[in-house]
Design an enzyme around this catalytic site. Structure first.
Site, PDB file in Angstrom:
ATOM      1  N   SER A  87      -2.456  -4.841  67.954  1.00 43.76           N
ATOM      2  CA  SER A  87      -1.746  -5.127  69.202  1.00 43.76           C
ATOM      3  C   SER A  87      -2.493  -4.457  70.366  1.00 43.76           C
ATOM      4  O   SER A  87      -3.707  -4.642  70.508  1.00 43.76           O
ATOM      5  CB  SER A  87      -0.305  -4.626  69.078  1.00 43.76           C
ATOM      6  OG  SER A  87       0.478  -5.043  70.142  1.00 43.76           O
ATOM      7  N   ASP A 147       3.072 -14.872  64.657  1.00 45.81           N
ATOM      8  CA  ASP A 147       3.037 -13.930  65.778  1.00 45.81           C
ATOM      9  C   ASP A 147       2.940 -14.722  67.073  1.00 45.81           C
ATOM     10  O   ASP A 147       1.887 -15.257  67.412  1.00 45.81           O
ATOM     11  CB  ASP A 147       1.825 -13.005  65.606  1.00 45.81           C
ATOM     12  CG  ASP A 147       1.746 -11.939  66.695  1.00 45.81           C
ATOM     13  OD1 ASP A 147       2.531 -12.003  67.661  1.00 45.81           O
ATOM     14  OD2 ASP A 147       0.902 -11.039  66.562  1.00 45.81           O
ATOM     15  N   HIS A 197       4.914 -10.673  65.146  1.00 55.32           N
ATOM     16  CA  HIS A 197       3.978  -9.623  65.554  1.00 55.32           C
ATOM     17  C   HIS A 197       4.103  -8.378  64.668  1.00 55.32           C
ATOM     18  O   HIS A 197       3.114  -7.703  64.394  1.00 55.32           O
ATOM     19  CB  HIS A 197       4.237  -9.265  67.015  1.00 55.32           C
ATOM     20  CG  HIS A 197       3.208  -8.369  67.622  1.00 55.32           C
ATOM     21  ND1 HIS A 197       1.874  -8.704  67.674  1.00 55.32           N
ATOM     22  CD2 HIS A 197       3.318  -7.152  68.200  1.00 55.32           C
ATOM     23  CE1 HIS A 197       1.208  -7.717  68.268  1.00 55.32           C
ATOM     24  NE2 HIS A 197       2.053  -6.763  68.589  1.00 55.32           N
TER      25      HIS A 197
END
Lengths: 375, 375
Positions: free
Chosen positions: A149, A316, A349
């Site tokens: 991320s 995601d 995610h």
């Protein structure tokens, strides 16, 4: 079985120039290390964290329940990033709220708590601060920089800022920049915090309050975007929290998903710093290495020389696979060596923090090969 | 060229029993009609509205700028729903804030403003209230019930509650119920409103304040979910609001998308009622005709006898095409006549309000056929 982790802190008296033109001096970085640095200092792996994480990447603190590091499933003895082979470093970023200098600390220039005056920090600033820490640890060149991320953005930025100081970049569930929708979610979360009357323009510390309402909302929004629609339907669906009958209330909890979100919001608002939330979401918004190149990511990545592993997860929608593929394409445009795994996982995610066997196996293989190189 | 619309109001002294077990009496419904009811009262089309809309579906109010009805592109003389052929009725739902009785009005039982005491209303309750209005207008059977989003849920519910009182149901960009993610977004919006100190437990009217902070956040979240990721990137992308240089600020507007969202939030919070927001999002959450049938939508739709048109939009992630297809399948399971159009449009959920030529043409054809039936 995990291992005992020992948080450390390093003081940096000299000013660190920031991208904004401001600078920060007399700051601390909290960090942890796991495993042993080898004789030629070639087996170091830097792990960069995302919004709500810290230097406490793996292991646990004795006597503290639930103190396991945030990526303990990935990093440790015998794990995909094997601390029997690697010297792993976790650093809490500047502006965060888990030990490194942040908005809740004293500004040496004024003798008062920074609050709203803490300078805006960027991914590039964090990378510079991390490089300084490595200098002090005597590590000239990293075996790898690894992050998911926002942590993946730092790993990518490392390849542009310090190409000579690393062998590999492992960029998981990340993106070359945020989309308008990503920025929009960040902005709503920030507005919730900033417009909370307890925020006091960022100087809530001296009022003895915390903008918990805003933080709760911010976290609830975040949680929705971390999960996939599918996994939410699977985990919560339309299940009522109590019994089978509706209560017909607009304010009481009716559905399980509401209960879950409120719980997550409450928990988060009790420990996370509001100014840190603003700073970190802004660092996410700003990251965009292609900006100086008219949006041409291939141009921006010209200076990179690391070898790359990119991983994305099909569900995601915060950092969709298409965004990872943009990076892959730009790397290939530059003739760089890149492996890419697109993992068919249902968890959105959040998948990058979870135990998916295919994901773990890709990471394990990749790091096994790095280990051979630096052995 | 549009036409002049004339808002009307109907008083209902008798108590309307609500799904919750409560009831509401002495209420008003605001409504508008366009076109002429034909001699055998067979050409009436009821238009149901979604969250932020009203009885003012088409036409404009003389002397009021920007007073065009919310579906004026769809409904009017010569338009897809042609008011030269149909008698179109728009009704503001109970609990809304555009003229029908809502939380800002006096509770006849107490003599005080309802506020938080306004009863929770459901899609089914609205349909019952609409049916009563039709009784008073002398309309026994509708040519069609038409609605988008939450309005589509009302159209669907009509086919179950009053199958004998309608010929056609036109259900646009809708769903048989909300997903966990949908409920989650509603819940965050509600929490933002309820935790705004100016909400005063729903009784803010007597404090002379409005929970504008919460309403702003609610609207910003809503707007993100109305648009597609793609259209946001197209319209705003990562464009800065001013110049080319970053300001390095967490609170100032930096990106165009932030400016857009703040503007939408400000505008909405100046006119929309906070209690109405809670009530309408709850009606959305609760709608689930399959609930009493163990989640079997086909079972729930057994009583329907209308002919159906369903329309969905490919980039609508709030009410995705897959949700419309669930309805289509359940209708086909019951041997009902159903047309389905999945429109490849980039605009997300908002597409149902916009001028897509293929969408407009599907609607026009369908209503032309209805017009022939009732002529």
């Amino acid at each position: 079985m995990s291992f005992i982790a020992t948080p450390q802190s390093m003081h940096f008296p000299d000013a660190l120039p920031l991208q904004s033109g401001a600078s920060i001096r007399d700051y601390h970085l909290a960090y942890e290390t796991y495993g042993q640095l080898n004789a030629d200092q070639s087996n170091a792996v830097l792990v960069c964290h995302a919004l709500n994480a810290s230097h406490h990447v793996a292991g646990y603190y004795p006597g503290e329940e639930k103190s396991t590091g945030w990526w303990d499933n990935m990093i440790g003895p015998g794990k995909p990033v094997d601390t029997d082979k690697f010297f792993v470093i976790g650093v809490n970023n500047l502006g965060s709220c888990f030990g490194s200098t942040g908005p809740m600390h004293i500004n040496p220039d004024t003798g008062r708590v920074y609050g709203a005056d803490f300078p805006v920090v960027t991914v590039e600033d964090w990378v510079n601060a991390q490089a300084r820490l490595l200098d002090r640890l005597g590590i000239q060149r990293l075996a790898a920089v690894l992050g998911g991320s926002l942590g993946g953005m730092q790993a990518l930025s490392w390849t542009l800022q310090y190409p000579e100081r690393m062998r590999h970049a492992v960029v998981v569930a990340s993106a070359p920049n945020l989309t308008a929708e990503n920025i929009a979610f960040n902005e709503v979360a920030r507005r919730a915090i900033v417009t909370d009357p307890d925020f006091h323009g960022g100087n809530f510390y001296q009022h003895g309050v915390i903008p918990q309402r805003g933080l709760r909302i911010a976290r609830m929004i975040g949680h929705i975007t971390y999960l996939s629609d599918d996994v939410m339907n699977q985990k919560f669906g339309r299940q009522l929290r109590e019994g089978l009958e509706l209560k017909y209330s607009t304010q009481d909890i009716e559905f399980q998903i509401e209960s879950y979100l409120r719980y997550q919001g409450d928990k988060f608002s009790s420990y996370f710093d509001a100014n840190t939330y603003l700073l970190i979401t802004r660092a996410l918004d700003y990251f965009d290495p292609a900006r100086r190149y008219g949006g041409q990511l291939s141009q921006a990545l010209k200076v990179a020389s690391a070898r790359f592993l990119l991983v994305s997860f099909t569900t995601d929608w915060r950092f969709a696979p298409a965004r990872s593929r943009e990076i892959v394409k730009a790397l290939l445009d530059n003739g760089l060596q890149v492996s890419y795994a697109e993992i068919d996982a249902p968890h959105g995610h959040d998948a990058f923090l979870l135990d998916d066997p295919r994901y773990m196996s890709v990471m394990r293989s990749y790091f096994e090969n790095i280990a051979k190189e630096v052995a």
